[in-house]
Design an enzyme around this catalytic site. Structure first.
Site, PDB file in Angstrom:
ATOM      1  N   LYS A  43       3.056  10.858  -0.419  1.00 23.41           N
ATOM      2  CA  LYS A  43       3.494   9.465  -0.670  1.00 23.41           C
ATOM      3  C   LYS A  43       3.163   9.063  -2.108  1.00 23.41           C
ATOM      4  O   LYS A  43       4.009   8.547  -2.837  1.00 23.41           O
ATOM      5  CB  LYS A  43       2.774   8.516   0.282  1.00 23.41           C
ATOM      6  N   ASN A  44       1.932   9.360  -2.540  1.00 26.98           N
ATOM      7  CA  ASN A  44       1.494   8.907  -3.867  1.00 26.98           C
ATOM      8  C   ASN A  44       1.977   9.813  -4.986  1.00 26.98           C
ATOM      9  O   ASN A  44       1.678   9.574  -6.152  1.00 26.98           O
ATOM     10  CB  ASN A  44      -0.033   8.748  -3.889  1.00 26.98           C
ATOM     11  N   CYS A  49      -1.764  -2.861  -0.043  1.00 31.51           N
ATOM     12  CA  CYS A  49      -2.777  -3.062   1.002  1.00 31.51           C
ATOM     13  C   CYS A  49      -3.894  -3.978   0.496  1.00 31.51           C
ATOM     14  O   CYS A  49      -4.306  -3.912  -0.647  1.00 31.51           O
ATOM     15  CB  CYS A  49      -3.375  -1.717   1.406  1.00 31.51           C
ATOM     16  N   ARG A  62      -7.092  -5.661  -6.759  1.00 33.06           N
ATOM     17  CA  ARG A  62      -6.044  -4.791  -7.319  1.00 33.06           C
ATOM     18  C   ARG A  62      -5.389  -5.383  -8.562  1.00 33.06           C
ATOM     19  O   ARG A  62      -4.187  -5.586  -8.640  1.00 33.06           O
ATOM     20  CB  ARG A  62      -5.000  -4.445  -6.246  1.00 33.06           C
ATOM     21  N   ASP A  75      -9.048   7.240  -0.206  1.00 30.07           N
ATOM     22  CA  ASP A  75      -7.989   7.168   0.816  1.00 30.07           C
ATOM     23  C   ASP A  75      -8.341   7.927   2.088  1.00 30.07           C
ATOM     24  O   ASP A  75      -7.614   7.839   3.072  1.00 30.07           O
ATOM     25  CB  ASP A  75      -6.671   7.703   0.254  1.00 30.07           C
ATOM     26  N   ARG A 108       3.443   2.667   6.605  1.00 31.66           N
ATOM     27  CA  ARG A 108       3.634   2.679   5.140  1.00 31.66           C
ATOM     28  C   ARG A 108       3.400   4.077   4.581  1.00 31.66           C
ATOM     29  O   ARG A 108       3.980   4.455   3.575  1.00 31.66           O
ATOM     30  CB  ARG A 108       2.658   1.719   4.459  1.00 31.66           C
TER      31      ARG A 108
HETATM   32  C1  EPZ Z   1      -3.466   4.539  -6.300  1.00 31.73           C
HETATM   33  O1  EPZ Z   1      -3.556   3.125  -6.261  1.00 31.73           O
HETATM   34  C2  EPZ Z   1      -3.004   4.948  -4.909  1.00 31.73           C
HETATM   35  N1  EPZ Z   1      -1.693   4.358  -4.639  1.00 31.73           N
HETATM   36  C3  EPZ Z   1      -4.023   4.451  -3.877  1.00 31.73           C
HETATM   37  O2  EPZ Z   1      -3.593   4.891  -2.596  1.00 31.73           O
HETATM   38  C4  EPZ Z   1      -5.376   5.090  -4.197  1.00 31.73           C
HETATM   39  O3  EPZ Z   1      -6.342   4.613  -3.286  1.00 31.73           O
HETATM   40  C5  EPZ Z   1      -5.787   4.714  -5.632  1.00 31.73           C
HETATM   41  O4  EPZ Z   1      -4.746   5.134  -6.556  1.00 31.73           O
HETATM   42  C6  EPZ Z   1      -7.101   5.334  -6.044  1.00 31.73           C
HETATM   43  O5  EPZ Z   1      -7.050   6.685  -5.957  1.00 31.73           O
HETATM   44  C7  EPZ Z   1      -0.586   4.936  -5.166  1.00 31.73           C
HETATM   45  O6  EPZ Z   1      -0.662   5.931  -5.876  1.00 31.73           O
HETATM   46  C8  EPZ Z   1       0.733   4.300  -4.841  1.00 31.73           C
HETATM   47  P1  EPZ Z   1      -6.149   2.566  -9.193  1.00 31.73           P
HETATM   48  P2  EPZ Z   1      -3.772   2.290  -7.632  1.00 31.73           P
HETATM   49  O7  EPZ Z   1      -5.382   1.903 -10.263  1.00 31.73           O
HETATM   50  O8  EPZ Z   1      -3.036   2.932  -8.735  1.00 31.73           O
HETATM   51  C9  EPZ Z   1      -9.124  -0.927 -10.327  1.00 31.73           C
HETATM   52  C10 EPZ Z   1      -3.114   4.679  -0.305  1.00 31.73           C
HETATM   53  O9  EPZ Z   1      -3.790   4.386   0.687  1.00 31.73           O
HETATM   54  N2  EPZ Z   1      -8.104  -1.279 -11.323  1.00 31.73           N
HETATM   55  O10 EPZ Z   1      -6.618   3.986  -9.379  1.00 31.73           O
HETATM   56  O11 EPZ Z   1      -3.522   0.876  -7.323  1.00 31.73           O
HETATM   57  C11 EPZ Z   1      -8.627  -1.179  -8.923  1.00 31.73           C
HETATM   58  O12 EPZ Z   1      -8.813  -2.521  -8.543  1.00 31.73           O
HETATM   59  C12 EPZ Z   1      -3.284   3.893  -1.595  1.00 31.73           C
HETATM   60  O13 EPZ Z   1      -2.264   5.612  -0.371  1.00 31.73           O
HETATM   61  C13 EPZ Z   1      -8.373  -2.289 -12.232  1.00 31.73           C
HETATM   62  O14 EPZ Z   1      -9.453  -2.882 -12.210  1.00 31.73           O
HETATM   63  O15 EPZ Z   1      -5.348   2.504  -7.824  1.00 31.73           O
HETATM   64  C14 EPZ Z   1      -9.463  -0.236  -8.101  1.00 31.73           C
HETATM   65  O16 EPZ Z   1     -10.720  -0.838  -7.848  1.00 31.73           O
HETATM   66  C15 EPZ Z   1      -4.345   2.812  -1.471  1.00 31.73           C
HETATM   67  N3  EPZ Z   1      -7.419  -2.616 -13.148  1.00 31.73           N
HETATM   68  C16 EPZ Z   1      -9.650   0.963  -9.039  1.00 31.73           C
HETATM   69  O17 EPZ Z   1      -9.368   0.479 -10.363  1.00 31.73           O
HETATM   70  C17 EPZ Z   1      -6.198  -1.970 -13.208  1.00 31.73           C
HETATM   71  O18 EPZ Z   1      -5.372  -2.288 -14.086  1.00 31.73           O
HETATM   72  C18 EPZ Z   1      -8.696   2.131  -8.744  1.00 31.73           C
HETATM   73  O19 EPZ Z   1      -7.388   1.623  -8.816  1.00 31.73           O
HETATM   74  C19 EPZ Z   1      -5.947  -0.950 -12.271  1.00 31.73           C
HETATM   75  C20 EPZ Z   1      -6.907  -0.610 -11.343  1.00 31.73           C
END
Ligand code: EPZ
Length: 419
Positions: free
Chosen positions: A23-24, A117, A122, A306, A398
């Site tokens: 998915k990701n 989610c 986020r 995840d 999802r």
């Molecule tokens: C991706 O989400 C995945 N989703 C998530 O999978 C996964 O949990 C996550 O990466 C972490 O590995 C997809 O790829 C579609 P991040 P993403 O940006 O990109 C903070 C699932 O269940 N952050 O790596 O949204 C954020 O709040 C989903 O399949 C900022 O602060 O995750 C979080 O605490 C859930 N500012 C941490 O970084 C930003 O601009 C990691 O977020 C971006 C992120």
């Protein structure tokens, strides 16, 4: 109210199951097609809600998609740059990837803040800071982001945190920007490498994905082509944690051990029998497993956030106690009250869940609150004595294709009750 899953628990799981496309991996690629002028054949795709939502957004951009089996055919020849509205972006977090891709292609984008989610705030500050470093002008107003990249230049960006989404957005934005752009402090997930491989197949010049630094040399345009998505390491890990929790003997075909090293190393501590081959992983569990005393989620290649809820279910019935620290998202313990309703013994303090393993879980009426918590509840329901009803199954849908059919094929008594 949405569909419900009805589970009659207590059965062990046996057999083989093939893991589907990631998915990701698919979601950022569905944004990346915006950069390509032509027809794309995306193999090993899945029909899940998040993919359907992204296809809806591509339709708004006049990009046609149709699926035949597990191949998604995409045609971007008549693409139009349209404002991406809140009703679409609030359904799927991955919509934010379109910001970088549309800026790369058209140098302009209007897009509503993304949904996703409820596992934390986020924010997208790391995305926006990176784009501004490359000269993108950004105005945020009334829940929308208006970007103008007419003055965008290649350059060097250092991410404050290895954000998966920010890494992918910036990779895509820089693809068609003249010169060499370097991204430091990037995420190293296999899905980032998958995106690099896809974009390079379409004519991009990207290197370094999977390491701390990604280098993008801008090209004039990207063309179409065929690409096969990597297998879903989180779905594979969910299957492995299900058989570890319920007992039995299951082979997950297509699972790449190198993408699940952290999980496999933890599972080896639990006294289950796990055999790793190049293209599949087999797990046998014929007795109650031992607890893992400390688990923490960290960016790849460490244990993935995840799989944290699914791992929590295993620990809730293991022998001993476990401290699970969630370092990636600030509120990813929504599963705890539902699991405790089923007889688990879990106490949350700040970012750590303290789990005391119990002999048994008991069926109950529970509700999914997010994708992976929902997957955890499915595992708990299959383990529990008696009947479990899980509502809000749309969250599970999802990220999992017909989850009830997959686990039924392994011997679980699980049915979907359509709303
Ligand atoms: C991706 O989400 C995945 N989703 C998530 O999978 C996964 O949990 C996550 O990466 C972490 O590995 C997809 O790829 C579609 P991040 P993403 O940006 O990109 C903070 C699932 O269940 N952050 O790596 O949204 C954020 O709040 C989903 O399949 C900022 O602060 O995750 C979080 O605490 C859930 N500012 C941490 O970084 C930003 O601009 C990691 O977020 C971006 C992120």
């Amino acid at each position: 109210m949405g569909d419900k899953l009805l589970i009659n628990g207590g059965r062990k799981l046996f057999g083989e199951i093939r893991v589907e496309g990631a998915k990701n991996g698919i979601l950022p690629i569905l944004a990346g097609v915006v950069l390509c002028d032509g027809e794309i054949e995306l193999e090993n795709c899945v029909d899940i809600l998040d993919v359907r939502c992204m296809r809806e957004i591509l339709k708004l951009l006049n990009i046609s998609t149709f699926d035949f089996g597990s191949t998604l055919y995409i045609n971007t020849k008549n693409i139009k740059n349209e404002k991406i509205t809140h009703d679409l972006t609030q359904k799927v977090r991955a919509s934010i990837f379109l910001m970088g891709a549309l800026l790369g292609r058209f140098r302009k984008v209007s897009i509503a803040f993304p949904g996703g989610c409820k596992i934390g705030a986020r924010p997208i500050d790391i995305h926006l800071k990176g784009l501004k470093t490359l000269g993108v002008k950004i105005v945020e107003r009334h829940g929308y982001i208006y970007c103008n990249a007419s003055d965008i230049k290649s350059g060097e960006v250092v991410l404050d945190f290895p954000s998966v989404g920010a890494t992918e957005s910036l990779m895509m934005c820089a693809c068609l920007v003249k010169g060499k752009t370097k991204l430091f402090g990037v995420a190293k997930e296999p899905e980032i490498v998958c995106l690099q491989d896809f974009l390079n197949k379409m004519g991009a010049k990207i290197s370094g994905a999977g390491t701390d630094c990604i280098e993008i040399v801008g090209v004039k345009k990207l063309h179409g082509g065929r690409f096969k998505v990597i297998p879903d390491r989180i779905v594979a890990g969910t299957y492995l944690l299900a058989v570890a929790t319920c007992g039995g003997d299951v082979t997950v075909k297509g699972a790449l051990a190198k993408h699940n090293e952290a999980l496999v190393s933890f599972l080896k501590q639990t006294a289950c029998k796990i055999d790793v081959f190049s293209d599949r992983i087999r797990l046998k569990a014929d007795k109650r497993l031992l607890s893992i005393d400390k688990i923490q989620t960290l960016p790849y290649p460490f244990f993935p956030t995840d799989l944290q809820p699914q791992m929590m279910v295993l620990q809730s019935v293991s022998e001993g106690s476990s401290a699970i620290q969630e370092n990636i998202f600030e509120s990813r313990f929504a599963l705890v009250p539902e699991l405790n309703k089923m007889g688990a013994n879990i106490v949350v303090k700040d970012r750590t869940a303290f789990v005391k393993g119990v002999e048994k879980l008991y069926g109950a009426d529970v509700s999914a609150s997010d994708l992976r918590a929902g997957a955890g509840l499915v595992i708990a329901g299959m383990k529990a004595e008696g009947y479990t009803t899980i509502s809000n199954v749309q969250y599970v849908d999802r990220g999992y294709e017909e989850i009830e059919k997959k686990f039924s094929s392994l011997g679980a008594d699980i049915k979907r009750k359509k709303d």
